[in-house]
Design an enzyme around this catalytic site. Sequence first.
Site, mmCIF file in Angstrom:
data_model
loop_
_atom_site.group_PDB
_atom_site.id
_atom_site.type_symbol
_atom_site.label_atom_id
_atom_site.label_comp_id
_atom_site.label_asym_id
_atom_site.label_seq_id
_atom_site.Cartn_x
_atom_site.Cartn_y
_atom_site.Cartn_z
ATOM 1 N N ARG A 95 0.752 -1.134 0.064
ATOM 2 C CA ARG A 95 -0.161 0.137 -0.216
ATOM 3 C C ARG A 95 0.939 1.234 0.090
ATOM 4 N NH1 ARG A 95 -2.709 1.783 4.352
ATOM 5 N NH2 ARG A 95 -0.859 0.859 5.765
ATOM 6 N N ARG A 143 -3.306 10.668 1.163
ATOM 7 C CA ARG A 143 -4.121 11.488 1.928
ATOM 8 C C ARG A 143 -4.341 12.608 1.215
ATOM 9 N NH1 ARG A 143 -0.861 12.325 7.469
ATOM 10 N NH2 ARG A 143 -0.662 10.234 8.189
ATOM 11 N N ARG A 181 21.042 -4.934 7.612
ATOM 12 C CA ARG A 181 21.060 -3.681 6.911
ATOM 13 C C ARG A 181 21.581 -2.853 8.084
ATOM 14 N NH1 ARG A 181 22.388 -2.435 2.109
ATOM 15 N NH2 ARG A 181 21.768 -0.379 2.275
ATOM 16 N N ARG A 241 19.095 10.574 4.633
ATOM 17 C CA ARG A 241 18.317 11.784 5.460
ATOM 18 C C ARG A 241 19.142 12.617 6.221
ATOM 19 N NH1 ARG A 241 14.152 8.874 9.223
ATOM 20 N NH2 ARG A 241 15.722 7.637 10.946
ATOM 21 N N GLU A 297 22.542 10.451 7.487
ATOM 22 C CA GLU A 297 22.315 8.810 7.737
ATOM 23 C C GLU A 297 22.765 8.255 6.352
ATOM 24 O OE1 GLU A 297 18.465 7.735 9.258
ATOM 25 O OE2 GLU A 297 18.866 8.823 11.003
ATOM 26 N N TYR A 299 11.886 -6.551 13.090
ATOM 27 C CA TYR A 299 11.956 -5.311 13.276
ATOM 28 C C TYR A 299 10.962 -5.084 14.178
ATOM 29 C CZ TYR A 299 11.905 -0.203 13.100
ATOM 30 O OH TYR A 299 11.869 0.962 13.332
ATOM 31 N N ASP A 335 8.938 -1.765 16.233
ATOM 32 C CA ASP A 335 8.920 -0.521 16.967
ATOM 33 C C ASP A 335 8.789 -0.391 18.331
ATOM 34 O OD1 ASP A 335 9.016 1.473 14.548
ATOM 35 O OD2 ASP A 335 6.977 1.183 13.999
HETATM 36 P P1 FAD Z 1 18.564 -2.998 21.474
HETATM 37 O O1 FAD Z 1 18.095 -1.646 21.644
HETATM 38 O O2 FAD Z 1 19.299 -3.284 20.282
HETATM 39 O O3 FAD Z 1 18.992 -3.489 22.652
HETATM 40 C C1 FAD Z 1 19.872 -4.691 22.700
HETATM 41 C C2 FAD Z 1 20.894 -4.505 23.625
HETATM 42 O O4 FAD Z 1 21.572 -5.825 24.022
HETATM 43 C C3 FAD Z 1 21.852 -3.292 23.328
HETATM 44 O O5 FAD Z 1 22.131 -2.549 24.185
HETATM 45 C C4 FAD Z 1 23.169 -4.399 23.323
HETATM 46 O O6 FAD Z 1 24.462 -3.792 23.553
HETATM 47 C C5 FAD Z 1 22.830 -5.565 24.186
HETATM 48 N N1 FAD Z 1 23.623 -6.868 23.907
HETATM 49 C C6 FAD Z 1 23.503 -7.512 22.707
HETATM 50 N N2 FAD Z 1 24.445 -8.446 22.929
HETATM 51 C C7 FAD Z 1 24.759 -8.553 23.895
HETATM 52 C C8 FAD Z 1 25.725 -9.433 24.756
HETATM 53 N N3 FAD Z 1 26.425 -10.569 24.187
HETATM 54 N N4 FAD Z 1 26.033 -9.427 25.915
HETATM 55 C C9 FAD Z 1 25.348 -7.806 26.737
HETATM 56 N N5 FAD Z 1 24.694 -7.272 25.924
HETATM 57 C C10 FAD Z 1 24.430 -7.388 24.741
HETATM 58 N N6 FAD Z 1 11.080 2.558 16.704
HETATM 59 C C11 FAD Z 1 10.088 3.393 16.864
HETATM 60 O O7 FAD Z 1 8.934 2.956 17.548
HETATM 61 N N7 FAD Z 1 10.280 4.741 16.241
HETATM 62 C C12 FAD Z 1 11.378 5.095 15.812
HETATM 63 O O8 FAD Z 1 11.360 6.199 15.421
HETATM 64 C C13 FAD Z 1 12.556 4.126 15.442
HETATM 65 N N8 FAD Z 1 13.370 4.449 15.018
HETATM 66 C C14 FAD Z 1 14.573 3.683 14.744
HETATM 67 C C15 FAD Z 1 15.728 4.017 13.909
HETATM 68 C C16 FAD Z 1 16.734 3.001 13.723
HETATM 69 C C17 FAD Z 1 17.629 3.462 13.036
HETATM 70 C C18 FAD Z 1 16.596 1.617 14.233
HETATM 71 C C19 FAD Z 1 17.700 0.814 14.120
HETATM 72 C C20 FAD Z 1 15.416 1.107 15.111
HETATM 73 C C21 FAD Z 1 14.417 2.271 15.228
HETATM 74 N N9 FAD Z 1 13.427 2.054 16.081
HETATM 75 C C22 FAD Z 1 12.223 2.963 16.029
HETATM 76 C C23 FAD Z 1 13.188 0.611 16.729
HETATM 77 C C24 FAD Z 1 13.747 0.550 18.105
HETATM 78 O O9 FAD Z 1 15.072 0.681 18.211
HETATM 79 C C25 FAD Z 1 13.428 -0.975 18.618
HETATM 80 O O10 FAD Z 1 12.115 -1.247 18.971
HETATM 81 C C26 FAD Z 1 14.243 -0.907 20.204
HETATM 82 O O11 FAD Z 1 15.421 -0.443 20.154
HETATM 83 C C27 FAD Z 1 14.197 -2.627 20.399
HETATM 84 O O12 FAD Z 1 14.813 -2.695 21.681
HETATM 85 P P2 FAD Z 1 15.618 -4.227 21.844
HETATM 86 O O13 FAD Z 1 16.037 -4.076 23.418
HETATM 87 O O14 FAD Z 1 14.849 -5.140 21.348
HETATM 88 O O15 FAD Z 1 16.995 -3.606 21.076
HETATM 89 N N1 UDP Z 2 10.107 6.028 1.622
HETATM 90 C C1 UDP Z 2 10.342 6.464 0.384
HETATM 91 N N2 UDP Z 2 10.714 7.815 0.111
HETATM 92 C C2 UDP Z 2 10.858 8.554 1.523
HETATM 93 C C3 UDP Z 2 10.531 7.968 2.808
HETATM 94 C C4 UDP Z 2 10.159 6.435 2.736
HETATM 95 O O1 UDP Z 2 10.293 5.962 -0.781
HETATM 96 O O2 UDP Z 2 10.988 9.750 1.559
HETATM 97 C C5 UDP Z 2 9.863 4.546 1.337
HETATM 98 C C6 UDP Z 2 11.036 3.510 1.480
HETATM 99 O O3 UDP Z 2 10.526 2.327 0.612
HETATM 100 C C7 UDP Z 2 11.046 3.179 2.807
HETATM 101 C C8 UDP Z 2 9.797 2.826 3.410
HETATM 102 O O4 UDP Z 2 9.091 3.849 2.810
HETATM 103 O O5 UDP Z 2 11.788 1.946 2.864
HETATM 104 C C9 UDP Z 2 9.603 3.169 4.817
HETATM 105 O O6 UDP Z 2 10.507 4.312 5.042
HETATM 106 P P1 UDP Z 2 10.022 4.883 6.497
HETATM 107 O O7 UDP Z 2 11.184 5.781 6.643
HETATM 108 O O8 UDP Z 2 8.797 5.209 6.839
HETATM 109 O O9 UDP Z 2 10.378 3.470 7.611
HETATM 110 P P2 UDP Z 2 11.867 3.354 8.380
HETATM 111 O O10 UDP Z 2 13.005 3.531 7.498
HETATM 112 O O11 UDP Z 2 11.566 4.342 9.668
HETATM 113 O O12 UDP Z 2 11.484 1.714 8.783
#
Ligand code: FAD
Ligand code: UDP
Length: 375
Positions: free
Chosen positions: A179, A183, A256, A287, A312, A360, A362
């Site tokens: 999808r 909007r 990734r 971005r 990034e 993945y 959130d």
């Molecule tokens: P993590 O935060 O990765 O925690 C795992 C921890 O385990 C780490 O601190 C690591 O050091 C530790 N660890 C791993 N292996 C070992 C080991 N062997 N011994 C000791 N410690 C260890 N979610 C949203 O809702 N909104 C957002 O805007 C959003 N943006 C994101 C942007 C990015 C770039 C990424 C990657 C994720 C984003 N997320 C976002 C998702 C969010 O980061 C996750 O939901 C959340 O961090 C998951 O928590 P976690 O505890 O599973 O993992």
């Molecule tokens: N996307 C895009 N253009 C943008 C932003 C997002 O085409 O300016 C597409 C892209 O395929 C991306 C997906 O929407 O993989 C999800 O992007 P978003 O930033 O919402 O999610 P996140 O990367 O935070 O998971």
Amino acid sequence: MFQYDYLIIGAGLFGSMFAYKAKLAGKRVLVIDKRPHVGGNLYCENIEGINVHKYGAHIFHTSNKDVWSFVNSIVEFNRYTNSPVANYKGKLYNLPFNMNTFYQMWGVKTPNEALMKINEQRNSAIEKMRGEGISTPRNLEEQALSLIGNDIYEKLIKGYTEKQWGRSCTDLPAFIIKRLPVRLVFDNNYFNDKYQGIPIGGYNIFIKNLLYKVDVNLNTDFFSNRIYWENMAEKIVFTGKIDEFYNYCFGKLEYRTVCFEEEIHDCTNYQGNAVINYTDKSVPYTRIIEHKHFEMFGLEVDACPKTVISKEYSMEWKEGMEPYYPVNDERNSRLYQQYKALASQEKNVIFGGRLAEYQYYDMHQIVEKILTFNL
Ligand code: FAD
Ligand code: UDP
């Protein structure tokens, strides 16, 4: 007799939430993390009075009232509303695709005009594909063209998606964009969720409050002394990489990753918004984040004399890099299923979070999972 009821490996959101809940239930809990700080990927570093999201911008959003009430009971959240802007070859477009975007793209002023333009674009793409004998979209490019047409695809989707995934849109599966939300209102709010925001004072406070009075050992890698740690508690909560837990016995899972180039600027306001996406392929980064806009609004922006931005760069993960996004292709999904089968036989180990479940999540999904988890 074990010293602790739970050893939690990882002080990220999953580990910290679990620790909070277990502690509340009267359990003895120890959290270890190999990093020098708690919070996992939510961790922020204060630079020039600004909370800088060191592992990528995090915006909390949810439609679940219980989740929102819970997180606000730990720390109050602000009114930040995510409304990223796209920069394509110097021209700016609002996201997500809404009446502002359509006005900027085509000059259309009413929902009806916008709909007509979108349909004209879609139909010409569909006709072109039919002419080439394509009836069902075979890849992301064809899917996007048949949903939204060429202008938006070329300017706002193609370059960004190819940079993000490191592959051509013609080599990416169509299902990634089943999808494309369109909007027909002037609304730049990126999320459809009821609630969103950033903890007032930053994510570190949120995590600190979750881990209040919980024993935490930092700079401690579980695998550096596995047997010692395994004998520490009756149960283990593992939030690290599942393939590492099993010594990569079936092979390594792939990810990734994102690399961040941080810059401090001697001005109060660098780009006027927290998130600007660069949707043109010739710009190497996807971005630019300007961190102060997550927590400073109105006059607060100018009251803070400097600003911090992060560019990034999305790339293939290699050993030593942060494993951010699971790659949900066939090879990795199959591999994960093999590890999952081993994990399901464990009696005293709980695997949770994005690395241990190779999924993945959130943040709100993690919070919801723990709130409804039976200890
Ligand atoms: P993590 O935060 O990765 O925690 C795992 C921890 O385990 C780490 O601190 C690591 O050091 C530790 N660890 C791993 N292996 C070992 C080991 N062997 N011994 C000791 N410690 C260890 N979610 C949203 O809702 N909104 C957002 O805007 C959003 N943006 C994101 C942007 C990015 C770039 C990424 C990657 C994720 C984003 N997320 C976002 C998702 C969010 O980061 C996750 O939901 C959340 O961090 C998951 O928590 P976690 O505890 O599973 O993992
Ligand atoms: N996307 C895009 N253009 C943008 C932003 C997002 O085409 O300016 C597409 C892209 O395929 C991306 C997906 O929407 O993989 C999800 O992007 P978003 O930033 O919402 O999610 P996140 O990367 O935070 O998971």
